[in-house]
Motif scaffolding. Structure first.
Motif, mmCIF file in Angstrom:
data_model
loop_
_atom_site.group_PDB
_atom_site.id
_atom_site.type_symbol
_atom_site.label_atom_id
_atom_site.label_comp_id
_atom_site.label_asym_id
_atom_site.label_seq_id
_atom_site.Cartn_x
_atom_site.Cartn_y
_atom_site.Cartn_z
ATOM 1 N N SER A 97 13.583 56.141 -18.131
ATOM 2 C CA SER A 97 13.860 55.212 -19.070
ATOM 3 C C SER A 97 15.497 54.720 -18.783
ATOM 4 O O SER A 97 16.114 54.116 -19.662
ATOM 5 C CB SER A 97 14.703 56.387 -20.204
ATOM 6 N N SER B 150 22.901 61.163 -26.980
ATOM 7 C CA SER B 150 21.306 61.539 -27.877
ATOM 8 C C SER B 150 20.877 61.085 -27.599
ATOM 9 O O SER B 150 19.365 61.663 -27.512
ATOM 10 C CB SER B 150 21.901 61.091 -28.859
ATOM 11 N N GLU B 151 20.544 59.606 -26.829
ATOM 12 C CA GLU B 151 19.290 59.293 -26.148
ATOM 13 C C GLU B 151 18.720 59.682 -25.238
ATOM 14 O O GLU B 151 17.797 59.860 -25.177
ATOM 15 C CB GLU B 151 19.416 57.627 -25.592
ATOM 16 N N ARG B 152 19.577 59.847 -24.647
ATOM 17 C CA ARG B 152 19.318 61.052 -22.639
ATOM 18 C C ARG B 152 18.206 62.424 -23.417
ATOM 19 O O ARG B 152 17.839 62.595 -23.258
ATOM 20 C CB ARG B 152 20.143 61.830 -22.011
ATOM 21 N N VAL C 140 14.337 61.709 -24.907
ATOM 22 C CA VAL C 140 13.709 60.830 -24.122
ATOM 23 C C VAL C 140 13.231 62.444 -23.483
ATOM 24 O O VAL C 140 12.344 62.869 -23.313
ATOM 25 C CB VAL C 140 14.642 60.203 -22.854
#
Length: 141
Positions: A33, A112-114, A117
């Motif tokens: 990602s 937050s994205e980590r 995912v």
């Protein structure tokens, strides 16, 4: 008696595979990602661009500490709810994890994205292993 032992073995195996096997799956999805940058093609060769990720982007700051243990416990809980026939309880696992991480996620913009995912990869793995376990239990009778 033998069916009960086999059922117990299926449950324990599903919990172990979900918990321990989810870590490499989540790590791989997190690695995939990352946003690679494109290298420019050489004008003379007209080759397609090569995806390249600078080394500094592979090193992440010390965010979301305890993720390994939280992930192990999360996958145990998710798989257990699926095996028990109550997948709706996954909502409690998600809520507890989100509430527990909220201050850290709010303080670090990139976390937050980590978090999302990694959580989705981990939970999809756990649900999948739980579904295979349920199918195995049904096959046992």
């Amino acid at each position: 008696m033998l069916e009960s032992l086999l059922a117990l073995l299926v449950v324990l195996l599903a919990l172990a595979v979900a918990s321990l096997g989810g870590w490499p799956v989540s790590a791989l999805v997190l690695r995939w990602s990352r946003s690679p940058r494109r290298a420019r093609p050489e004008p003379a060769t007209r080759e397609l661009p090569v995806l390249e990720v600078p080394e500094r982007e592979w090193k992440t700051p010390e965010l979301l500490r305890g993720g390994l243990w939280i992930g192990l416990l999360e996958r145990l809980a998710v798989t257990a709810t699926v095996l028990a026939g109550h997948p709706e309880l996954i909502a409690i696992v998600v809520a507890l994890k989100g509430l527990g991480r909220y201050p850290e996620l709010r303080a670090h913009a990139g976390a937050s994205e980590r978090f999302l995912v990694g959580t989705f990869a981990s939970m999809l793995w756990a649900v999948g292993v739980g579904a295979v376990g349920v199918a195995a239990l049904h096959a046992l009778g």
